[in-house]
Design a protein around this motif. Structure first.
Motif, PDB file in Angstrom:
ATOM      1  N   GLN A 262     -26.409  17.620 -96.378  1.00  0.00           N
ATOM      2  CA  GLN A 262     -27.918  18.067 -96.905  1.00  0.00           C
ATOM      3  C   GLN A 262     -29.000  18.169 -95.763  1.00  0.00           C
ATOM      4  N   SER A 263     -30.198  18.916 -95.938  1.00  0.00           N
ATOM      5  CA  SER A 263     -31.118  19.001 -95.117  1.00  0.00           C
ATOM      6  C   SER A 263     -32.019  17.716 -95.271  1.00  0.00           C
ATOM      7  N   LEU A 264     -32.994  17.462 -94.338  1.00  0.00           N
ATOM      8  CA  LEU A 264     -33.987  16.660 -94.605  1.00  0.00           C
ATOM      9  C   LEU A 264     -35.012  16.871 -93.525  1.00  0.00           C
ATOM     10  N   TYR A 265     -36.212  17.124 -94.153  1.00  0.00           N
ATOM     11  CA  TYR A 265     -37.417  17.154 -93.113  1.00  0.00           C
ATOM     12  C   TYR A 265     -38.062  15.725 -92.735  1.00  0.00           C
ATOM     13  N   ILE A 266     -38.349  15.643 -91.654  1.00  0.00           N
ATOM     14  CA  ILE A 266     -38.744  14.344 -90.993  1.00  0.00           C
ATOM     15  C   ILE A 266     -40.058  14.623 -90.060  1.00  0.00           C
ATOM     16  N   ASP A 267     -41.067  13.928 -90.487  1.00  0.00           N
ATOM     17  CA  ASP A 267     -41.993  13.855 -89.271  1.00  0.00           C
ATOM     18  C   ASP A 267     -41.904  12.194 -88.755  1.00  0.00           C
ATOM     19  N   LEU A 268     -41.393  12.116 -87.524  1.00  0.00           N
ATOM     20  CA  LEU A 268     -41.128  10.859 -86.963  1.00  0.00           C
ATOM     21  C   LEU A 268     -42.310  10.321 -86.301  1.00  0.00           C
ATOM     22  N   ALA A 273     -41.674   1.079 -86.548  1.00  0.00           N
ATOM     23  CA  ALA A 273     -41.665   0.368 -87.571  1.00  0.00           C
ATOM     24  C   ALA A 273     -42.250   1.112 -88.928  1.00  0.00           C
ATOM     25  N   THR A 274     -42.779   2.179 -88.635  1.00  0.00           N
ATOM     26  CA  THR A 274     -43.619   2.905 -89.624  1.00  0.00           C
ATOM     27  C   THR A 274     -42.872   2.984 -90.912  1.00  0.00           C
ATOM     28  N   PRO A 275     -43.100   2.727 -92.270  1.00  0.00           N
ATOM     29  CA  PRO A 275     -42.235   2.700 -93.372  1.00  0.00           C
ATOM     30  C   PRO A 275     -42.507   4.128 -93.712  1.00  0.00           C
ATOM     31  N   PRO A 276     -41.462   4.259 -94.507  1.00  0.00           N
ATOM     32  CA  PRO A 276     -41.398   5.997 -95.042  1.00  0.00           C
ATOM     33  C   PRO A 276     -42.347   5.988 -95.974  1.00  0.00           C
ATOM     34  N   SER A 277     -43.101   7.508 -95.966  1.00  0.00           N
ATOM     35  CA  SER A 277     -43.778   8.144 -97.032  1.00  0.00           C
ATOM     36  C   SER A 277     -43.582   9.499 -97.316  1.00  0.00           C
ATOM     37  N   LEU A 285     -42.043   8.940 -91.358  1.00  0.00           N
ATOM     38  CA  LEU A 285     -41.626   7.411 -91.013  1.00  0.00           C
ATOM     39  C   LEU A 285     -41.147   7.016 -89.481  1.00  0.00           C
ATOM     40  N   GLY A 286     -40.916   5.871 -89.055  1.00  0.00           N
ATOM     41  CA  GLY A 286     -40.468   5.466 -87.689  1.00  0.00           C
ATOM     42  C   GLY A 286     -38.987   5.508 -87.690  1.00  0.00           C
ATOM     43  N   ARG A 287     -38.447   5.386 -86.413  1.00  0.00           N
ATOM     44  CA  ARG A 287     -37.140   5.521 -86.217  1.00  0.00           C
ATOM     45  C   ARG A 287     -36.311   4.243 -86.701  1.00  0.00           C
ATOM     46  N   ASP A 288     -37.006   3.138 -87.077  1.00  0.00           N
ATOM     47  CA  ASP A 288     -36.071   2.025 -87.586  1.00  0.00           C
ATOM     48  C   ASP A 288     -35.643   2.395 -89.035  1.00  0.00           C
ATOM     49  N   HIS A 289     -36.577   2.963 -89.861  1.00  0.00           N
ATOM     50  CA  HIS A 289     -36.424   3.095 -91.118  1.00  0.00           C
ATOM     51  C   HIS A 289     -35.669   4.491 -91.399  1.00  0.00           C
ATOM     52  N   LEU A 290     -35.735   5.345 -90.297  1.00  0.00           N
ATOM     53  CA  LEU A 290     -34.732   6.466 -90.336  1.00  0.00           C
ATOM     54  C   LEU A 290     -33.490   6.083 -90.362  1.00  0.00           C
ATOM     55  N   LEU A 291     -33.160   5.193 -89.236  1.00  0.00           N
ATOM     56  CA  LEU A 291     -31.809   4.519 -89.094  1.00  0.00           C
ATOM     57  C   LEU A 291     -31.281   4.024 -90.428  1.00  0.00           C
ATOM     58  N   THR A 292     -32.225   3.200 -91.018  1.00  0.00           N
ATOM     59  CA  THR A 292     -31.666   2.566 -92.280  1.00  0.00           C
ATOM     60  C   THR A 292     -31.472   3.697 -93.559  1.00  0.00           C
TER      61      THR A 292
END
Length: 335
Positions: A262-268, A273-277, A285-292
């Protein structure tokens, strides 16, 4: 300088259909491994407003992605600029740009996401794809689609209501000329007789991946394609799509591995620790939540994710470097 030995036509591999199965294709093996997620990047590798990217420093960013362990760079097929659609891909023709980037990289796989098969003559598509595959030493992954921009179909003389049928027929011709030699072929808009399409690809066919449904049934995609490229969804919803895909593949071809990606757009965000929106087709989101998130998608069976940086707020080199340092090592290319 040593003069190379003279070879006969039969000894020159690019003139003969290949018997090596596509599962041994270099780009396929570099990108896909059952049970393991890998990461790719969409061109343009930049954040930008509107539909027109600057396309600056793309070779340097491609080289950086290769060195950092991304598995694949992905190229768009957008023949015409339609301002209402809001995206012109990497601007340049995908086949020309694939050749340009192939000459400046050495390991990273090169994928199309996706070639609009009904808008292009199948023999031209087959020759361009096999040429890139040969020149890149087997790194091309062929994503294909019906096309979805209404302005394109009349411009290329294609009935949009027939694009599913044209897609299937053109794809059949592409596959057959890759795997045969001087075989007469006739289809609704052409006849090939007394001639052969060269070069032949590095495996029996170039691995190809259907985007979305492309007006085909899931069983047809599972039976005919090398894998399925689809769109981002929340993990619980995507898990159902993965399960349906695996069941359909098993019913059609048994235990053959066919990846789901799949594709996935991200604004890192700069803060890990920035949570996903939600953003369009992805998350800020921040990289910690991207990893999760990526680990969750790997757990449900997603094999590859193509990251798109269009809606980011930070410079692309900074984002690619952070991804390569903290995220990609967990989902490295399959050497």
């Amino acid at each position: 300088m040593r003069v190379p030995e003279k070879l006969t036509i039969k000894e020159i591999k690019m003139y003969q259909p290949n018997t090596i199965p596509y599962q041994q294709h270099r780009g396929f093996r570099y990108t896909f491994k059952a049970g393991h997620l890998s990461l790719g990047l969409f061109f343009p590798i930049e954040a930008f407003q509107g539909d027109a990217p600057a396309m600056l420093s793309q070779v340097e960013l491609a080289n950086c992605a290769e060195e950092l362990g991304f598995s694949t760079l992905w190229f768009r097929d957008v023949p015409l600029r339609d301002p209402s659609f809001g995206d012109v891909g990497q601007v340049f023709d995908p086949w020309v740009y694939l050749g340009f980037i192939a000459a400046r990289t050495s390991r990273i796989a090169l994928g199309t996401a996706s070639i609009a098969i009904p808008l292009r003559h199948p023999l031209h598509t087959a020759k361009a794809a096999a040429s890139v595959d040969r020149l890149s030493d087997g790194r091309l992954l062929l994503g294909v689609a019906t096309g979805d921009r209404p302005v394109e179909f009349p411009a290329f003389g294609v009935d949009p209501d027939q694009r599913g049928d044209v897609f299937r027929e053109n794809l059949d011709i592409i596959r057959r000329v890759q795997s045969t030699s001087f075989e007469p072929l006739q289809w609704s808009r052409g006849l090939l007789a007394g001639a052969d399409l060269i070069p032949k690809p590095t495996t029996n066919e170039i691995p190809f991946f259907v985007t979305g449904n492309s007006r085909q049934s899931l069983d047809w995609i599972a039976r005919e394609s090398s894998g399925w490229m689809t769109y981002p969804r929340p993990p619980q919803a995507q898990q159902l799509f993965v399960q349906n895909w695996r069941e359909s593949v098993k019913a059609q071809v048994g235990e053959t591995y066919k990846p789901f990606f799949q594709s996935l757009y991200i604004d890192l965000d700069a803060h890990p620790a920035t949570p996903p929106s939600p953003i369009h087709l992805g998350f800020r989101l921040g990289r910690d939540h991207l990893l999760t998130l990526l680990e969750t998608l790997e757990t449900i069976g997603v094999d590859h994710i193509i990251l798109n940086l269009k809606y980011g707020r930070r410079p692309a080199p900074e984002v690619v470097e952070e991804l390569g340092t903290y995220v990609v090592p967990r989902f490295n290319a399959h050497l």
